[in-house]
Write an enzyme that holds these catalytic residues in place. Sequence first.
Site, short mmCIF file in Angstrom:
data_model
loop_
_atom_site.label_atom_id
_atom_site.label_comp_id
_atom_site.label_asym_id
_atom_site.label_seq_id
_atom_site.Cartn_x
_atom_site.Cartn_y
_atom_site.Cartn_z
CG ASP B 427 -19.78 12.94 -9.68
OD1 ASP B 427 -19.92 12.51 -8.51
OD2 ASP B 427 -20.67 13.51 -10.32
CE1 TYR B 497 -23.91 2.79 -10.82
CE2 TYR B 497 -22.13 4.29 -11.33
CZ TYR B 497 -23.46 3.96 -11.37
OH TYR B 497 -24.35 4.81 -11.98
CE1 TYR B 570 -29.13 12.13 -7.38
CE2 TYR B 570 -26.89 12.87 -7.81
CZ TYR B 570 -28.25 13.01 -7.97
OH TYR B 570 -28.74 14.06 -8.72
#
Lengths: 199, 612
Positions: B427, B497, B570
């Site tokens: 994003d 992440y 996600y």
Amino acid sequence: MKDHSVDDAINLEREPEQEQEQEQDSLHRILVPDVRDLPLTPPSAIESNFVSYFAPDFTKPGHDQYVYRHANGLCVIGLARTHVAFKDTSGITAVDFNVGKSDRSGIKVTGKRKKNAQHFESNTALCKVNTDDASYIVRCCVKGSLLEVNDRLIKQPGLLNSSADREGYIAIIMPKPADWLKVKGSLLGLEEYKKLREC
Amino acid sequence: MLKRFVSHINTQHFPYTHSLLFELKKKKRKLKSRKPPQRDSAAIALRESRCKMADANMNNTETEHVSIDSEAAHVISSAVECHGDDDDVGALHDVVKGLPSHAVKDLLSVGVCTRCILRLFGIGGNIYSISVISPSILNSVIGEQRHDEEISSNSKELEFEEVLCALCLGILQFTYCDDKEIPVKKGNANDMAVAISELVKREGYQIDSFSLEVSVPPIILENEHSVRLYMKRKYGTETWFQGGPLSQSISAKDALKFSLAKPLETMLDCKSGISNFRIRLTFSHKASKVVQSVAVSKQGCKRIKTGTGSSVDSLDDSVAGDIKCSDLADATVERSFDGLQDNESSECFKFPLEKVNDACRLVLLCQRTPIYFGGRYLKYSRNVSQTRWIIDDERMGEASVEEIIGSNIQPLCQGDNYKFHAAGREDIDVRMLGSGRPFLVEVQNARRIPSEAFVREIETNINNLENKLVGVKNLKVVGIEGWTMMHEGEAEKQKQYAALVWISRPLEDVDLDSISSLKDMQILQGTPIRVLHRRSPLQREKIIHWMKIERIGGSSQYFLLHLCTQAGTYIKEFVHGDLGRTHPSIGSILGCRAEILQLDVTDVKMDCFLTE
């Protein structure tokens, strides 16, 4: 006369490891935030990503519903905290999507083009919520295509009692831009709604 | 000794092994030193004619009577410009003499140009690099008839043929119309090659090889077919025809390529062959609208053979008119004509060929196949999208990774434009850190390919940009394998992440354990609401491989969540639960509300474009 060659050799061996460590350290440094910058309570996902609208007394007094509109145009429909259903001491005991002409929980919408989605008017019934004493009809509020209903409510109607504004949402509707503009005027913003209900 | 042997072969057993002839002649020339052509060719001519006449008498053939006298020999030698093609010209003479004169005369009278005649008879190889081949070269075959005319007007011999060839429409006469419809008469291969090489140089291409591609209007194939049929009907019974010379014809395309290749190699100073640089010559012609063809299927051919009438289907519009023809179209036409070759009763040809008034329109196109730059990028900003993102004429974010990298590469290659491809995306508000994400920049029609040192310079430039929004690692030129490398096993790739998470109650030690203990946990994600408008409503199963909570000093409700997940997960929705549409989620595992404030990608676990 000190012999540095041994030290040098050891240093050379360490270099790639040291480099990696250094990289990890510098990476870590940018990952950790400065605590002073962090708000005590951050905005919720809904507050950050949606604009909240309210439809008070929708078709019937006390039937307060919310419409969370995402930047991409999708609208999440649900029961506002001030909905008359929550006034019953028992709370909500059951949710039934079989209203109107079809069972809303049975529709399968597929594909990017959202095939098979049903087109509903703003006063079309979405579902019935039941308490011990009464039952209330929940409606679309927004004219558009019904993309999904929250069928978790069938097995867990208590979600409405605990978090009607999040996990207890009723449905997701996709209005056409023109239809949204038409209905927008009749909805209240968060501040107006709060003032109206004094909550 | 060799000469005699060669001429013996020529007339007796293999009338038209032209390529063989040329090879032998080349060897002969290399052994002997060069003599002035004028004396030599006359001598050769005399000797050869004597041989032939002797042979002819022996074999009683009627058509191979070739008459040469010394005056005609002079005519030949002076007719052709001697620019160092002498040896080739000499050899050409010799071969030409072996052609059946009446057939050649016939073709000339119908309006076929010299080169076309030569190529119809399958004369190949070096002759196409001879810059000027005038019709008088065929005089050796035709004999006396032309002889008087030529003597009387010497200048005429050296003139380029004025009339456009009915067969090749002027293509092999190096006559065409440019893209402004202005007729251009180059007349010889060299001048045409000059025009091409000038274009290449003007565009600034730096090349180390080139590949020539030629596309001709299909009417030429039709014409050839017509000519061959006609020849078959007229001369089919003659001995020279039985040897099958016409089946060894060289296509107009190949003839043109042979002619241009050598001079271009000299002018561009590199070899012709398989190359990433393509020079494409596309000829088109306003041919007659009704283009006839035949059914390609076997059935069609059979039907014709039994004489139940021809099955003629008119071709699509794709063949008629000015539309450029691809090699594929030619192949289709060729195939359909091959099927008909044995057919005697075909109605699908016209003879004599139509007179050609306009030359073909030539479109010259130079193009390099795309070149690829591979590497890994890092994104340090939370206000930079991966690709250009514009809504209602307004740009979202401050810049894009695509534009920052592409705009630093494309101009240095002097390409027409670029395309950006990456292995996955993040994003706009998510940083890409660690080893970076693999990407490819495809540059179209680059005029120059930067050297390794230059590429390193590009990388440094990007990394030293003032605003430090994007970084690049391991940038280098890669081949097409870079593409497969990037997309190999995309779905299996793991990503790592670091998320800044807030929960609605204080963090406890037991929480750290309950999170760390979950290995390869499966979750179910409904299509997130934020992308539901453009993606299918689906339930996606994803795997969270491992998770680790890192406490943040000074805060009880904030912490860093490190996690490694399957590609396509996600993360934001996994943290806040997306109104319960992703479960389990961090909130559901910890039994409270969880929100995500920041997300960073710390590792894209892929093998490509790593530091060597």
